[in-house]
Design a protein around this motif. Structure first.
Motif, PDB file in Angstrom:
ATOM      1  N   UNK A  43       0.828  -1.208   0.000  1.00  0.00           N
ATOM      2  CA  UNK A  43       0.000   0.000   0.000  1.00  0.00           C
ATOM      3  C   UNK A  43       0.861   1.257   0.000  1.00  0.00           C
ATOM      4  N   UNK A  44       1.970   1.222   0.728  1.00  0.00           N
ATOM      5  CA  UNK A  44       2.871   2.373   0.715  1.00  0.00           C
ATOM      6  C   UNK A  44       3.478   2.555  -0.672  1.00  0.00           C
ATOM      7  N   UNK A  46       2.191   1.706  -3.466  1.00  0.00           N
ATOM      8  CA  UNK A  46       1.132   2.115  -4.392  1.00  0.00           C
ATOM      9  C   UNK A  46       0.859   3.616  -4.321  1.00  0.00           C
ATOM     10  N   UNK A  47       1.194   4.253  -3.215  1.00  0.00           N
ATOM     11  CA  UNK A  47       0.986   5.696  -3.069  1.00  0.00           C
ATOM     12  C   UNK A  47       1.937   6.508  -3.942  1.00  0.00           C
ATOM     13  N   UNK A  48       2.965   5.860  -4.505  1.00  0.00           N
ATOM     14  CA  UNK A  48       3.976   6.583  -5.274  1.00  0.00           C
ATOM     15  C   UNK A  48       4.057   5.988  -6.681  1.00  0.00           C
ATOM     16  N   UNK A  49       3.151   6.385  -7.573  1.00  0.00           N
ATOM     17  CA  UNK A  49       3.165   5.850  -8.945  1.00  0.00           C
ATOM     18  C   UNK A  49       4.536   6.016  -9.582  1.00  0.00           C
ATOM     19  N   UNK A  50       5.014   4.950 -10.157  1.00  0.00           N
ATOM     20  CA  UNK A  50       6.343   4.977 -10.765  1.00  0.00           C
ATOM     21  C   UNK A  50       7.452   4.575  -9.823  1.00  0.00           C
ATOM     22  N   UNK A  51       7.117   4.328  -8.544  1.00  0.00           N
ATOM     23  CA  UNK A  51       8.139   3.888  -7.583  1.00  0.00           C
ATOM     24  C   UNK A  51       8.359   2.394  -7.761  1.00  0.00           C
ATOM     25  N   UNK A  52       9.172   2.018  -8.729  1.00  0.00           N
ATOM     26  CA  UNK A  52       9.363   0.626  -9.110  1.00  0.00           C
ATOM     27  C   UNK A  52      10.229  -0.094  -8.095  1.00  0.00           C
ATOM     28  N   UNK A  53       9.837  -1.320  -7.746  1.00  0.00           N
ATOM     29  CA  UNK A  53      10.613  -2.108  -6.793  1.00  0.00           C
ATOM     30  C   UNK A  53      10.241  -3.570  -6.930  1.00  0.00           C
ATOM     31  N   UNK A  54      11.020  -4.429  -6.267  1.00  0.00           N
ATOM     32  CA  UNK A  54      10.842  -5.878  -6.343  1.00  0.00           C
ATOM     33  C   UNK A  54      10.499  -6.418  -4.962  1.00  0.00           C
ATOM     34  N   UNK A  55       9.504  -7.290  -4.919  1.00  0.00           N
ATOM     35  CA  UNK A  55       9.152  -7.987  -3.685  1.00  0.00           C
ATOM     36  C   UNK A  55       9.469  -9.459  -3.863  1.00  0.00           C
ATOM     37  N   UNK A  56      10.273  -9.983  -2.970  1.00  0.00           N
ATOM     38  CA  UNK A  56      10.675 -11.383  -3.045  1.00  0.00           C
ATOM     39  C   UNK A  56       9.854 -12.200  -2.047  1.00  0.00           C
ATOM     40  N   UNK A  57       9.192 -13.245  -2.529  1.00  0.00           N
ATOM     41  CA  UNK A  57       8.313 -14.056  -1.696  1.00  0.00           C
ATOM     42  C   UNK A  57       8.854 -15.465  -1.538  1.00  0.00           C
ATOM     43  N   UNK A 149      -0.571  -3.904  18.894  1.00  0.00           N
ATOM     44  CA  UNK A 149       0.842  -3.664  18.571  1.00  0.00           C
ATOM     45  C   UNK A 149       1.177  -4.104  17.154  1.00  0.00           C
ATOM     46  N   UNK A 150       0.352  -4.966  16.570  1.00  0.00           N
ATOM     47  CA  UNK A 150       0.611  -5.487  15.227  1.00  0.00           C
ATOM     48  C   UNK A 150      -0.232  -4.803  14.160  1.00  0.00           C
ATOM     49  N   UNK A 151      -0.817  -3.659  14.495  1.00  0.00           N
ATOM     50  CA  UNK A 151      -1.547  -2.893  13.478  1.00  0.00           C
ATOM     51  C   UNK A 151      -0.614  -1.863  12.867  1.00  0.00           C
ATOM     52  N   UNK A 152      -0.520  -1.855  11.545  1.00  0.00           N
ATOM     53  CA  UNK A 152       0.393  -0.948  10.860  1.00  0.00           C
ATOM     54  C   UNK A 152      -0.248   0.394  10.551  1.00  0.00           C
ATOM     55  N   UNK A 153       0.504   1.248   9.894  1.00  0.00           N
ATOM     56  CA  UNK A 153       0.058   2.606   9.578  1.00  0.00           C
ATOM     57  C   UNK A 153      -1.234   2.603   8.771  1.00  0.00           C
ATOM     58  N   UNK A 154      -1.274   1.832   7.695  1.00  0.00           N
ATOM     59  CA  UNK A 154      -2.423   1.896   6.797  1.00  0.00           C
ATOM     60  C   UNK A 154      -3.683   1.348   7.450  1.00  0.00           C
ATOM     61  N   UNK A 386       9.634   5.378   4.841  1.00  0.00           N
ATOM     62  CA  UNK A 386       9.474   4.864   3.481  1.00  0.00           C
ATOM     63  C   UNK A 386       8.837   5.900   2.565  1.00  0.00           C
ATOM     64  N   UNK A 387       7.824   6.597   3.051  1.00  0.00           N
ATOM     65  CA  UNK A 387       7.189   7.599   2.198  1.00  0.00           C
ATOM     66  C   UNK A 387       8.161   8.729   1.867  1.00  0.00           C
ATOM     67  N   UNK A 388       8.962   9.136   2.850  1.00  0.00           N
ATOM     68  CA  UNK A 388       9.964  10.173   2.583  1.00  0.00           C
ATOM     69  C   UNK A 388      11.024   9.667   1.612  1.00  0.00           C
ATOM     70  N   UNK A 389      11.426   8.406   1.768  1.00  0.00           N
ATOM     71  CA  UNK A 389      12.445   7.839   0.890  1.00  0.00           C
ATOM     72  C   UNK A 389      11.933   7.726  -0.545  1.00  0.00           C
TER      73      UNK A 389
END
Length: 705
Positions: A43-44, A46-57, A149-154, A386-389
């Motif tokens: 979700x973070x 997705x807030x930055x269109x064009x912020x390309x990255x890879x998620x390894x699962x 304690x396990x609820x995140x920002x979004x 992360x949003x600032x980065x």
């Protein structure tokens, strides 16, 4: 000028926590990280269109998410969270008190009065409080605070009910708790689909790790550990099964293809562990690219080739494209920036990347790290950082965020004539082999495989239709069980990891119709490990000069282990042990640096000792000036001065009077290394030590010596 390609790879990984014999899930980390991190990170992004990255699962992670989504998961922790305390027996109440403080204390307990109050009542050890001391309402509040304690920002922003509970703070109802769990179930159920949608939309690239997260080079041959670490003690039985390594790769690729769409995929081998044999297997199985650590690249380069030039460009080994992670910058995200001001941390990282862009225009820098565990240490689960980065990376003209496939598409890669074996940790395999516990596990794994498979070749089985015994074997080969054996890392659930490894081996025998060997009912990791903290045995007064004067000077001191890490492996191990004690006037601390501390941190570095007892204090040691001052947090005024010395060892004498310590009460202590007023490391990494002040008691004990 060509842009520097910034390839971020967020590695998402959990082992199979399901006991294959009972079917119960023994640890909840897949579910809880799905609530807090997996969807959160997407979700973070997705807030930055064009912020390309890879998620390894890791496939075992996806497999478990499916079980939670379909309601098949029988999780003992979630059952304990759902149960009404009024219906709990003594053991169930003890379980909640033992396990439901398993969060980062500084971020998730101390800021919240009710959670902090419950933690103080329980005490500093897991068994300090009797279940009968806690009312039903206190246990229910503990259940809810552990979940919160396990609820995140979004999730906190999207679901108004969570801020409502945070504001309410205590006296939660059963309805409050069950409504919160319903929200969590919904969040977990949507994670896999969100990955699928974002990749289909071209927003991210998904790469994969071999099925059960095994150390592939050790599956191919355990003897390879000696190439990376000459003289390492190897298991008595050799494990050499490259066919198992191939099946882990093949089944992992096939599993993700069936869940997320069939396409060529890159691979982050488990722990970045590679060898020449492993990369040949990856290439033959159709892996698009692979990645490892810069330490492996440094050991693989031919003489005369500059590491900097090679690190910031794609490589290839026998035509398989490779990227190697920038260790320092990746570790800054994982271990350094958590306690920095978020904008300052993002600016610092972007500044380093801009410097690389000037030196290596058109190159590639790979930032590869754990995408879930570090955020619990960050403000607001890492969202401000992360949003600032992401914002800064997109705004900087010299930088281009990219997926790995995009980064390697425009470059043929520098050929490597050889590839050194090793992992991202110390460029060797010593985390997973060499210790007596680890070697025993390898020997039992080899025996189980020999007893049940014989001459069968698992790679001949269809990857999408493996027999049960093969799946249990693949899960037993996972790296996580070996991670917690030995002395490198510690967790309060070490006994559960040991049990799960042995249960997976049991399941191999059961699936083959054989009787389970008796040795699998015996623990590998001893049940009673020495505690993290040993208290002082008497009052003593050392000479504060930074030197070891004689054997007896610190003989009566208490000791606290600072070296053992948790689920993340920190590369910064400057201190491994704290010695502590006191006389009637001072609290004494001793640290033994692995390097000369003043030379390491320079003129702008210092140590902070943060103390929390009746009141909060900060002791600041300047290693160059050899001074120690005591002041309150946030205040410039010096309240008292002590003594400090830094030579072969670091010694401190902190005045006791301002601390107002009461005999028998707890003192929380943490050690922080700051350079240019920014924290670069802390000990212990997982939260403050809790010491018991026994001043008057020790004074009385002296009469009996």
């Amino acid at each position: 000028m060509p842009q520097l390609n910034v390839a971020l790879i967020w590695h998402m990984h959990q082992p199979d926590y399901r006991d294959p014999v009972s079917g119960r899930i023994l640890m909840p980390w897949t579910y809880l990280h799905a609530v807090k991190d997996y969807g959160e990170m997407l979700k973070t992004a997705r807030e930055f269109p064009g912020a390309r990255m890879t998620f390894n699962l890791v496939p075992t992670l996806v497999e478990q998410l499916e079980r939670y989504a379909t309601g098949e998961a029988d999780d003992q922790w979630l059952e304990a969270a759902r149960k009404d305390p009024r219906q709990m027996d003594t053991d169930e109440r003890r379980f909640v008190l033992t396990q439901f403080f398993s969060v980062h204390g500084e971020r998730h307990i101390l800021p919240y009065p009710r959670y902090r109050q419950l933690a103080q009542k329980r005490g500093s050890t897991r068994l300090a409080a009797s279940p009968e001391m806690f009312s039903d309402q206190e246990l229910r509040d503990l259940q809810v605070w552990f979940l919160l304690a396990w609820s995140g920002h979004h999730l906190r922003r999207e679901q108004a009910f969570i801020p409502y509970l945070l504001e309410k703070g205590e006296n939660f109802s059963e309805q409050d708790k069950l409504q919160l769990l319903d929200l969590y179930d919904e969040e977990v159920a949507g994670v896999i689909e969100l990955y699928r949608q974002m990749e289909q939309a071209g927003l991210i690239e998904i790469s994969v790790t071999p099925y059960a997260h095994p150390i592939l080079p050790l599956l191919c041959q355990t003897a390879i550990a000696r190439e990376a670490t000459p003289g390492i003690q190897l298991p008595g039985a050799t494990f050499r099964h490259p066919e198992d390594a191939r099946l882990q790769v093949r089944y992992g690729l096939d599993f993700i293809a069936r869940r997320l769409g069939k396409r060529p995929r890159g691979m982050w081998p488990s722990e970045g562990a590679v060898s020449a044999e492993v990369l040949r297997i990856l290439k033959e199985e159709g892996v698009l690219w692979a990645a490892s650590d810069e330490g492996i690249l440094a050991k693989s380069l031919d003489e005369g080739i500059d590491l900097g030039e090679a690190l910031y460009a794609p490589s290839r080994f026998e035509e398989l494209p490779l990227l190697f992670r920038d260790r320092e910058l990746s570790d800054r995200i994982g271990f350094v920036y958590a306690h920095w001001e978020p904008e300052r941390a993002a600016a610092d990282l972007t500044g380093h990347l801009k410097n690389l862009a000037r030196k290596h225009p058109g190159g590639v820098v790979a930032l590869i790290l754990d995408g879930e565990n570090c955020w619990e240490r960050y403000q607001d689960n890492g969202y401000p950082f992360l949003s600032a980065l992401y914002s800064r990376l997109q705004q900087e003209p010299s930088l281009r965020m990219t997926t790995v496939s995009e980064a390697i598409a425009s470059s043929p890669g520098r050929p490597l004539s050889r590839l050194a074996p090793g992992s991202w940790i110390n460029s060797d395999f010593s985390i997973w082999i060499g210790h007596a516990e680890e070697n025993t596990a390898w020997e039992w794994l080899e025996r189980a495989r020999r007893d049940t498979l014989g001459d069968q070749t698992p790679v001949d089985w269809e990857a999408n239709n493996l027999p049960e015994k093969a799946l249990h074997l693949l899960r037993a080969e996972g790296s996580d069980w070996f991670w917690w054996y030995g002395d490198d890392h510690s967790t309060e659930q070490a006994d559960l990891f040991d049990r799960l490894f042995r249960r997976h081996l049991e399941a191999v025998y059961r699936a083959d119709g054989q009787t389970v060997p008796q040795h699998l009912h015996s623990v590998i990791k001893p049940l009673h490990r020495k505690g993290l903290v040993h208290e002082p045995t008497a009052l003593f007064t050392p000479v504060i000069d930074g030197r070891v004067n004689d054997y007896f000077e610190w003989l009566a001191a208490g000791a606290a282990d600072l070296s053992a890490g948790g689920a993340m492996h920190a590369s910064h191990r400057q201190f491994s042990m704290l010695l502590f004690g006191y006389d009637r006037k001072h609290l004494y601390l001793r640290l033994d640096p692995q390097e000369h501390l003043p030379s390491l941190i320079g003129a702008c570095g210092y140590l902070e000792i943060r103390l929390a007892g009746q009141e909060d204090w900060i002791a600041r040691l300047d290693p160059l000036q050899q001074t120690l001052t005591l002041q309150r947090p946030g205040e410039e005024a010096i309240a008292a001065e002590g003594e400090g010395a830094c030579d072969h060892i670091v010694e401190m004498a902190i005045p006791l009077a301002p601390l107002k310590l009461a005999t028998g009460k707890a003192l929380n202590l943490s050690i922080h290394l700051l350079v240019d007023n920014e924290e670069t490391a802390r000990w212990p990494a997982e939260g403050p030590l809790t010491l018991q002040y026994r001043g008057e008691e020790l004074d009385a004990d002296e009469w009996y010596v």
